[in-house]
Write a protein that holds these residues in place. Sequence first.
Motif, short mmCIF file in Angstrom:
data_model
loop_
_atom_site.label_atom_id
_atom_site.label_comp_id
_atom_site.label_asym_id
_atom_site.label_seq_id
_atom_site.Cartn_x
_atom_site.Cartn_y
_atom_site.Cartn_z
N ALA A 77 2.24 0.49 4.83
CA ALA A 77 3.33 -0.40 4.95
C ALA A 77 4.49 -0.26 5.54
CB ALA A 77 3.56 -0.93 3.40
N THR A 78 5.26 -0.91 5.86
CA THR A 78 6.66 -0.91 6.61
C THR A 78 7.54 -1.67 6.27
OG1 THR A 78 7.47 -0.24 8.73
CG2 THR A 78 5.87 -2.23 8.67
N VAL A 79 8.76 -1.38 6.62
CA VAL A 79 9.87 -2.46 6.22
C VAL A 79 10.41 -3.09 7.23
CG1 VAL A 79 12.02 -2.75 5.02
CG2 VAL A 79 10.36 -1.20 4.30
N LEU A 80 10.17 -4.48 7.35
CA LEU A 80 10.65 -5.25 8.50
C LEU A 80 11.61 -6.21 7.98
CD1 LEU A 80 7.62 -6.51 10.66
CD2 LEU A 80 9.45 -4.86 11.40
N ARG A 81 12.97 -5.74 8.69
CA ARG A 81 14.03 -6.70 8.20
C ARG A 81 14.05 -6.95 6.68
NH1 ARG A 81 11.45 -10.26 11.71
NH2 ARG A 81 11.92 -9.69 13.59
N GLY A 82 14.21 -5.74 6.06
CA GLY A 82 14.31 -5.74 4.57
C GLY A 82 13.31 -6.24 3.67
N ARG A 83 12.10 -6.64 4.38
CA ARG A 83 10.78 -6.95 3.58
C ARG A 83 9.65 -5.92 3.70
NH1 ARG A 83 8.93 -12.94 4.51
NH2 ARG A 83 7.62 -11.92 3.15
N ILE A 84 8.88 -5.78 2.73
CA ILE A 84 7.89 -4.79 2.79
C ILE A 84 6.67 -5.58 3.32
CG2 ILE A 84 6.09 -3.56 1.40
CD1 ILE A 84 8.55 -3.00 -0.64
N VAL A 85 6.22 -5.36 4.49
CA VAL A 85 4.91 -6.12 5.29
C VAL A 85 3.82 -4.88 4.92
CG1 VAL A 85 3.98 -6.78 7.51
CG2 VAL A 85 6.62 -7.01 6.74
N PRO A 86 2.68 -5.21 4.47
CA PRO A 86 1.50 -4.40 4.23
C PRO A 86 0.91 -4.51 5.67
CG PRO A 86 1.19 -6.38 2.88
CD PRO A 86 2.58 -6.58 3.83
N LEU A 87 0.30 -3.08 6.14
CA LEU A 87 -0.23 -3.03 7.36
C LEU A 87 -1.67 -2.71 7.30
CD1 LEU A 87 2.41 -0.75 9.09
CD2 LEU A 87 2.26 -3.25 9.34
N LYS A 88 -2.47 -3.12 8.53
CA LYS A 88 -4.07 -2.75 8.15
C LYS A 88 -4.45 -2.51 9.71
CE LYS A 88 -5.42 -4.60 4.13
NZ LYS A 88 -6.53 -5.20 3.09
N ALA A 89 -5.08 -1.65 9.92
CA ALA A 89 -5.68 -1.23 11.47
C ALA A 89 -6.61 -2.01 11.73
CB ALA A 89 -5.75 0.28 11.18
N LEU A 90 -6.48 -2.67 12.74
CA LEU A 90 -7.66 -3.36 13.25
C LEU A 90 -9.00 -2.97 13.29
CD1 LEU A 90 -8.53 -6.39 14.07
CD2 LEU A 90 -7.84 -5.89 16.45
N ASN A 91 -9.19 -1.56 14.13
CA ASN A 91 -10.06 -0.62 14.11
C ASN A 91 -10.79 -0.65 12.46
OD1 ASN A 91 -9.77 -0.59 16.58
ND2 ASN A 91 -9.14 1.55 16.74
N THR A 92 -10.02 -0.33 11.88
CA THR A 92 -10.58 -0.29 10.44
C THR A 92 -11.34 -1.41 9.85
OG1 THR A 92 -8.80 1.02 9.94
CG2 THR A 92 -10.08 0.76 8.10
N LEU A 93 -10.47 -2.56 10.26
CA LEU A 93 -11.00 -3.88 9.79
C LEU A 93 -12.15 -4.27 10.39
CD1 LEU A 93 -7.54 -6.03 9.86
CD2 LEU A 93 -8.88 -5.27 7.65
N LEU A 94 -12.55 -3.81 11.54
CA LEU A 94 -13.62 -4.18 12.11
C LEU A 94 -14.84 -3.12 12.10
CD1 LEU A 94 -12.02 -5.82 15.79
CD2 LEU A 94 -13.16 -6.99 13.54
#
Lengths: 947, 79
Positions: free
Chosen positions: A855-872
């Motif tokens: 996850a990362t914080v973008l403009r004060g909001r937590i955004v979960p992250l997923k790697a496309l390679n993993t997803l595919l």
Amino acid sequence: MNPLLEQFLSETRESLQGIGEKLMQLENEPESAELMTELFRFVHTLKGNSGLFDFPELTRVLHAGEDLMDAVRDGKAAYCLPMADLLLDAMDYVGMLCDEIENDGVYAAAHAGDSVRLAETLRRMIGAPADAPGAAGAVSPSAADPGPSAEVRSLLSGIPERIRMDAYRAQTSGGLHCLVYSPVQDCFFQGDDPFFQARRTPGIVWGGIAAREAWPELAEMDAYNCVLDFHVLSEAPAEELKEYYRYVFEQLQMTTISPRCLILPQGDPNGGPVYEDFVGDALGLLRGGDIDALRRAARSMLELSSRELWFSSALRWLLLATEVEPENGVVLEAIITSLRTLAAPEWHVLAAAAGPQSPAATGVCAAKECAVQEGAVQESAAKESAAKESAVGEAGLLREETGAAIRAIVDVQREILSLPDEVAWIAGRVKAAAASLEGCLRSSGSLDALPGLRLAAESSVALLSAAPLLAWVEEYAEEMAAAPPSSPNAAPNAASNAAPNAASEAAPNATPATCQAEAPAAREPSAEAKPSPAAAAAPQPESEVKFGRRVEDVYAAAKSIKVDQVKIDRLMNLIGEMVVAKNALPYLAGRAESVFGVPEFSREIKAQYAVINRIAEEMQDSIMQVRMMPVSFVFQRFPRLVRDTSNKLGKEVNLVLEGEETEADKNIIESLGDPLVHIVRNSLDHGIESPEARIAAGKPAAGTLVIRASQEAGRVVIEIRDDGKGIDPAVIKRKAYEKGLIDEDRLERITDPEAVNLVFASGFSTAEAVSDLSGRGVGMDVVKTAIEKVNGTVHLESEKGKGTRIRISLPLSMAVTNVMIVESNRQIFGVPMDAVVETVRVPRAAIKTIKKSMATVLRGRIVPLKALNTLLGLAAQQRANEEDELAVLVVNVGDQQLGILVDDFHETVDIILKPMTGVLAGLAAYAGSALLGDGSVLMVLNVKEVL
Amino acid sequence: MAIVYTKNKAVFSDAAGAEEAETLLEWLGKHPKGKIDLGACVHLHPANLQVMMAAGCLVTVRSSDQDLAAWIDSALKTI
């Protein structure tokens, strides 16, 4: 122009074309019952449609046409060539009216007469009587009419003397109009009040009512079978009257009379020798020109006589005539002479004072004097009369009589010339009058005045105004009448000269050039084109009324065309390919620079690309426009649906439709139909309460259901709102939990707005029982699926007790998809731009791992992250750039934002998304594939499924 | 009701509609010598009028509407 009328006009044109084709085919196989049936159907539909609008003339002609075809179908009438001609004529007429409606919104009231004639001719083909037997003539335009008919005369004599005198005194220039309005027998059942109609006749001078037939016994009488005729004397212009009676034109008989025809002395015909003396004296005074003395004599005679006598009545008229037109000796003399015979002056005969040399001459003059008709027929009659009148001299009449005749003719010409100039046939009118006057000059022998007359006539024609010729008449009228026939031989010469003259003068008018496409004048040339006196004196056979359609006429082009949807789809595909093909240009430009090393060439390609891009976009836009349909297409089913459903449920519902004109792609609109029906049914069934419950809750008994469409930022938004009981989130939560749609954990965390949207979940139903309307638990799920299929979203808001609001948002079109190209593991993938929120580069250091998720914080909001390679399921790691930043594509999934880690971002492109087919169709991770400009294949991700 | 029937008189007021004609016909059948009072009448449907014409009714009071009165004069006799 309203859309309905537009539709009607375009359909009418189509039908007319169809009718024309069928008629042509019928010529080849006249026995074909099938063709006739088709033809009938065309006309029938057309007639039915025309009834929606205020075009009685149109309907009348079509109705007659329909009757005729029906008769042919039933074998009551035989199909023949003249019938086809007539039908084609009628259809031309309809087309002409349509043209006028299209141009001006209305058509001239003057067409009423034509429509009646046409309808009648059509009916005559059947052999059946016209609508109103007897009244068939409507406006009697016949030039050979020997003065007012006996019927009109008896009508006139029914008017009280006082009223007739007032009307005569007014000396209306356009003449007076005698109307006999005979409503059809069943008119009361159509809600008509013919009496009211008659009372409101414009310019009404007098009105009377008469029974059409003898009265039956009261016991046998049908109060609702109209047997009344309404008689009206009006001073309004004929046009205005025609306009006023346009709906019942075929029930109207209109005769134009000169005010002089009102001079009808009445009373006890108790004659005596004393009258004879008076007549002698009065004539002497009149000839001596002593009008004052005549007036005095008449007045004293009147005092001596009983008021009731016919003689007194005639004297009163004489006095009035001396007052109104003291200069008109003919009239005064006629009244005085009538005292001798105790019979009303025959005004139409008087005009042809020369006597009954030829019946035609009498007829023509009568027409001029007593039935001052506007229109071409009369003009041509007048023209011919010139020849006849000059022939009058031939008979060797007494000088005074000739003088009187000439004076009468000149009077008529003056009257004709003083009619308003604003008519299309003014030139013809002036020429006709000039020809008549020329004839008079010849027969009176004043040949030296001829050049002056010709000059005046020429300038009148040039100016299109009767004024110059009228001035000439005023100047020379007396002189002409006074001059004796110079020699017995002059007259025959004149007669033979005048006739060809009149004919040749009429001839130029007969060329089609004068009539152009001007519809009201269309009949004129045909009437004038008859050079033979006999033919001109007789009225044009009615069946020959043409409506001026010729090959060279400009036909109004149809404004809309019907196109097969397949063609549009093909166009759509082609423009799609064009969009893709144009995308190849930037690649080419790139190659020109990087591979061949010619940056100038690359720039030029890019410039050209910009142009092609613009055109392609406009083209795409236009084709989209073609496919656009208003949402009213879907909305129109709701009034009925709501009415039926609410009646069944015993609820009162007001349906409000808004924004029906909002447009979207045909496929989108069509995909909306079923979801909307589900939603509306749900609202009616579950949302809006019964009237009792509503009143108890303090709401109006009738619920309101609003369906509103609008366009917002390139999307169509449909909102369905009711003011019903709303959705209780607690119930939804419990039900959803019971059905296992949410777990206990979610049950505690879920917010109320989220909970109400659970109704869209598959298998969800709150209803305890399944009704035939709803409650199967598939409805809202189906709604959501159908809407998502066309890339739409649906959102529900509800407040308990206040109502529910469902918002459906749809793309305007779905043909071309805008996608962003991303790179991962050296492959490119497309992500629909609809889903993309932003693209950011995040330093590896800013990415935190919480448990196993990033996850990362973008403009004060937590955004979960997923790697496309993993997803595919790709083994590779995501690559970072030189600054060790990772590319993050932030996307919208439902109401959440989520970051997808990719290797790199590329440009966005417009693509035609082709769904996966065959075995690949099972791969939910991909929305479809598309061809790129460089020929490579782009796989477009289905973001929701991938995550 | 635009027509009020007294013993031997039909009194019209305002505008008499088509639906009145049936009753009027019936009344005239029973009162062949019935008189007509049009004093307050401003318009009457022709169905009423033709019933009265057929019955040969006499108008005792002309309509105060001069226009209507003139029309009626041509159809019915006034005492």
